[in-house]
Every structure is written in structure tokens, then in C-alpha cells.
Design a protein around this motif. Structure first.
Motif, short mmCIF file in Angstrom:
data_model
loop_
_atom_site.label_atom_id
_atom_site.label_comp_id
_atom_site.label_asym_id
_atom_site.label_seq_id
_atom_site.Cartn_x
_atom_site.Cartn_y
_atom_site.Cartn_z
N VAL A 72 16.12 45.44 45.28
CA VAL A 72 14.85 46.16 45.29
C VAL A 72 15.04 47.54 44.67
O VAL A 72 15.90 48.31 45.10
CB VAL A 72 14.29 46.31 46.71
CG1 VAL A 72 13.01 47.15 46.70
CG2 VAL A 72 14.02 44.95 47.32
N LEU A 73 14.25 47.84 43.68
CA LEU A 73 14.22 49.16 43.08
C LEU A 73 12.95 49.85 43.57
O LEU A 73 11.88 49.72 42.97
CB LEU A 73 14.24 49.03 41.55
CG LEU A 73 14.53 50.27 40.71
CD1 LEU A 73 15.82 50.95 41.15
CD2 LEU A 73 14.59 49.92 39.24
N ARG A 74 13.06 50.54 44.70
CA ARG A 74 11.90 51.20 45.31
C ARG A 74 11.84 52.63 44.80
O ARG A 74 12.78 53.42 44.99
CB ARG A 74 12.02 51.20 46.83
CG ARG A 74 10.74 51.64 47.56
CD ARG A 74 10.92 51.64 49.07
NE ARG A 74 11.36 50.36 49.56
CZ ARG A 74 10.54 49.34 49.85
NH1 ARG A 74 9.23 49.49 49.70
NH2 ARG A 74 11.03 48.19 50.29
N ALA A 134 21.81 41.91 33.22
CA ALA A 134 23.23 42.23 33.22
C ALA A 134 23.95 41.70 34.45
O ALA A 134 25.12 41.32 34.38
CB ALA A 134 23.43 43.74 33.10
N SER A 135 23.26 41.71 35.59
CA SER A 135 23.89 41.30 36.85
C SER A 135 23.76 39.82 37.14
O SER A 135 24.51 39.26 37.95
CB SER A 135 23.29 42.09 38.02
OG SER A 135 21.93 41.72 38.22
N GLY A 136 22.77 39.19 36.47
CA GLY A 136 22.51 37.79 36.76
C GLY A 136 21.76 37.59 38.06
O GLY A 136 21.61 36.46 38.53
N LYS A 137 21.28 38.67 38.66
CA LYS A 137 20.53 38.62 39.91
C LYS A 137 19.18 39.29 39.73
O LYS A 137 19.06 40.26 38.99
CB LYS A 137 21.32 39.32 41.03
CG LYS A 137 22.72 38.78 41.26
CD LYS A 137 22.70 37.35 41.76
CE LYS A 137 24.11 36.81 42.00
NZ LYS A 137 24.74 37.36 43.19
N GLN A 138 18.18 38.78 40.42
CA GLN A 138 16.83 39.29 40.24
C GLN A 138 16.63 40.64 40.93
O GLN A 138 16.98 40.81 42.10
CB GLN A 138 15.80 38.29 40.78
CG GLN A 138 14.36 38.64 40.48
CD GLN A 138 14.08 38.67 38.97
OE1 GLN A 138 14.57 37.83 38.22
NE2 GLN A 138 13.30 39.65 38.53
N VAL A 139 16.08 41.58 40.19
CA VAL A 139 15.73 42.89 40.73
C VAL A 139 14.23 43.08 40.58
O VAL A 139 13.67 42.86 39.50
CB VAL A 139 16.48 44.02 39.99
CG1 VAL A 139 15.99 45.39 40.46
CG2 VAL A 139 17.98 43.90 40.19
N LYS A 140 13.58 43.47 41.66
CA LYS A 140 12.14 43.71 41.60
C LYS A 140 11.84 45.18 41.85
O LYS A 140 12.56 45.87 42.58
CB LYS A 140 11.38 42.84 42.60
CG LYS A 140 11.63 43.18 44.06
CD LYS A 140 10.75 42.32 44.98
CE LYS A 140 10.97 42.68 46.45
NZ LYS A 140 10.11 41.88 47.34
N VAL A 141 10.78 45.67 41.23
CA VAL A 141 10.32 47.05 41.40
C VAL A 141 9.28 47.10 42.50
O VAL A 141 8.35 46.29 42.53
CB VAL A 141 9.72 47.59 40.08
CG1 VAL A 141 9.12 48.98 40.31
CG2 VAL A 141 10.79 47.64 38.99
N VAL A 142 9.45 48.05 43.41
CA VAL A 142 8.44 48.32 44.44
C VAL A 142 8.06 49.79 44.30
O VAL A 142 8.91 50.67 44.41
CB VAL A 142 8.97 48.04 45.86
CG1 VAL A 142 7.93 48.44 46.90
CG2 VAL A 142 9.36 46.58 46.01
N LEU A 143 6.79 50.04 44.02
CA LEU A 143 6.30 51.41 43.88
C LEU A 143 5.80 51.92 45.22
O LEU A 143 4.97 51.27 45.88
CB LEU A 143 5.16 51.47 42.86
CG LEU A 143 5.48 51.01 41.43
CD1 LEU A 143 4.23 51.12 40.57
CD2 LEU A 143 6.61 51.82 40.83
N ARG A 144 6.29 53.07 45.63
CA ARG A 144 5.75 53.68 46.84
C ARG A 144 4.29 54.07 46.60
O ARG A 144 3.90 54.45 45.49
CB ARG A 144 6.54 54.93 47.22
CG ARG A 144 7.97 54.66 47.64
CD ARG A 144 8.64 55.95 48.13
NE ARG A 144 10.06 55.72 48.43
CZ ARG A 144 11.03 55.86 47.54
NH1 ARG A 144 10.75 56.27 46.31
NH2 ARG A 144 12.28 55.63 47.88
#
Length: 302
Positions: A176-178, A233-243
Motif C-alpha cells: 500500500v502506497l498511502r 520491478a518487485s513482481g508484487k502488486q502495489v496500490k495507491v491509497v490517497l488520504r
């Protein structure tokens, strides 16, 4: 043996390490000011070829020892959010460097200073004192009597790598990229190693770089594209969460990371990529940066 010797302040940090790397490649001798010579990051730059000097910017004697024989200084500092410590430490360093015979200082500061109204723009933000402190140090550098070059870099690509990501984006380890950016925020991104390349180019050619303020970014990358590149690059899913605005307003009161994200929402408007490229020094893309540092990508998502 090279007759050129540079003192690198905060040599174990992202920028300092990049400067050490490029100085050594260019055949310079490097004096690295470090807090703890036994610390792994210090050992790493020693392995690159730097000579370690134990000390800090609050210890004048250690600066004098480290500056002996140096012709150039790379100055970058931790910001202060509470007092004028950064300014006082820089004034001491510049005085000692000048007395030691240093001729050129390259000073790395911050891109928000490109806003001509930065004091009005950022007043009231928790992170504002750090920006104002860097402006005050810039003034000291310009008035030092030394040849100077000021670099104003954008958003460090290394903010998304371990170990700094644990502070800058702590939930990234969970995919999670919060953030407190806006959906259209584009980050003016820079590989800290590229800062090192610019610093060394300035040291090598003071006639070209002396008296210049240089804004640095290699690309402007939207926050969703940042997540996509980390996922790739990581092969893993990253999602964006906006505050939400409410969450950001509350959490930014005492959190310089979130306050800094608020300040960075329009940071892309403060740098001209073509102008930066015009110096002729290559920039690393975010994709290539992640490939270069694959072992340090956060996350190994659980």
C-alpha cells in the motif's frame, strides 16, 4: 596521486554516497565526515575509497581535521524543524572550510525554494521551517566568499527503497502506497547518484558551474505510475491509497513526512526538465533506478 580532495558532509546519506562514488570515479581523494566509522554505511563508502573522519557539524575540531588539505566541500544537511541549528552549523563549516583553503562549495538544498513566494506559500505548514532554514543556508553559501554552486533536487527515488521507505512510505511493505498527494500529482524524480554526478561536474568545472543555482529532476512521474513501476520491478502488486483532505489535515499537524507530501503536490511546476537536461549530464529513469536497486525494493510484499 590526485591533488584534488573534497570533503563530503553527511557522506553516508543518499546524496553523500552518490557524491563519494562519482568523486572516486573522477580520481579525487575524498574525506568523508561520518558519525560512526564502524557503522556499515560508513564502511561501505570506505570500501569505495573514501577516507573516514569521525565527527559532526557541531564539533568544530572534527571539521577542521576533515577539511585539512581539501579544495572543495559538498554540503548537505539534515533540516531542523524547531530552531536555527542548520544555519549555525553551516556558518561554522563555511568559516572553517575557507580558513582551510577550500575554494568551492557545492550545496544541495531543496526544490521548493524555486517558488519566488516560498515563505508565503509554505507558511503554516509543519515542514516549512526546514525549507526556510535551507534558504538561510543558501544565503550564507552565496555570501561566503567561496566559489559556490547550489543544487536544488526534486523527489528522491530512494524514498521508495529500504530502509528509508519504512519512514517515507511505511505501508509499502504491505503493498500500500498511502499518500497525501492529489490524483494528478507528478513527482519530479531524481536518483541521488545523479546528484553526485552533478556535484562532481561542478567541482571539475567551476568556471561553468560556479555561481549557478541548478534545479534537478530526471522525470516527472505520477503517483499511480510510481506504484506501477514498483509493482513491475518487485513482481508484487502495489496500490495507491490517497488520504482524504480531513485525514491529511489532522495527520500533517505533527508529521513532517505528510506535511512534505502536501508541499510536494505542485512540486513538478518548479523544475524545467529540458533545462536540467541541458547541462549534458545523464539522468537515471525511475525504471532503471529500480532495476539497479532491485534488492532494496520495498516491498517483498507480504
Amino acid at each position: 596521486m590526485s591533488t584534488n580532495t573534497a570533503l563530503v558532509i553527511r557522506a553516508t546519506g543518499a546524496q553523500g554516497k552518490g557524491v563519494v562514488l562519482h568523486l572516486v570515479k573522477a580520481g579525487w581523494e575524498v574525506h568523508a565526515l561520518v558519525n560512526d566509522p564502524e557503522e556499515p554505511r560508513a564502511r561501505a563508502i570506505q570500501d569505495m575509497g573514501a577516507t573516514l573522519h569521525k565527527g559532526s557539524l557541531v564539533d568544530a575540531a572534527s571539521i577542521q581535521a576533515a577539511a585539512k588539505g581539501c579544495t572543495a566541500v559538498f554540503l548537505n544537511q539534515m533540516p531542523s524543524f524547531t530552531d536555527d541549528a542548520e544555519t549555525r552549523e553551516a556558518a561554522s563549516l563555511l568559516s572553517i572550510a575557507k580558513a582551510a583553503g577550500v575554494g568551492h562549495v557545492v550545496h544541495s538544498t531543496t526544490l521548493p525554494l524555486n517558488d519566488p513566494n516560498y515563505r508565503d506559500t509554505y507558511e503554516g505548514n509543519f515542514a516549512a521551517p526546514a525549507i526556510f532554514g535551507k534558504a538561510d543556508v543558501e544565503t550564507l553559501v552565496r555570501d561566503s566568499g567561496l566559489t559556490w554552486t547550489i543544487i536544488r533536487p526534486g523527489w528522491f527515488m530512494s524514498n521508495f527503497l529500504s530502509p528509508i521507505a519504512s519512514v517515507m512510505a511505511p505501508e509499502l511493505v504491505h503493498g500500500v502506497l498511502r499518500v497525501s498527494f492529489k490524483p494528478d500529482t507528478a513527482l519530479p524524480m531524481i536518483d541521488p547518484d545523479d546528484i553526485g554526478a552533478f556535484a562532481v561536474a561542478a567541482f571539475q568545472n567551476p568556471a561553468r558551474f560556479g555561481g549557478k543555482i541548478i534545479s534537478l529532476a530526471g522525470e516527472k512521474t505520477g503517483i499511480y505510475s510510481v506504484a506501477d513501476e514498483i509493482s513491475r520491478a518487485s513482481g508484487k502488486q502495489v496500490k495507491v491509497v490517497l488520504r482524504t483532505d480531513e485525514e491529511t489535515a489532522e495527520e500533517s499537524k505533527n508529521n513532517p513526512i505528510i506535511s512534505g507530501q502536501v508541499l510536494s503536490r505542485k512540486l513538478d511546476t518548479l523544475v524545467d526538465l529540458e533545462e536540467a537536461r541541458g547541462w549534458g549530464i545523464p539522468f537515471t529513469s525511475f525504471r532503471d533506478f529500480l532495476a539497479k536497486h532491485k534488492d532494496a525494493i520495498v516491498p517483498s510484499i507480504s
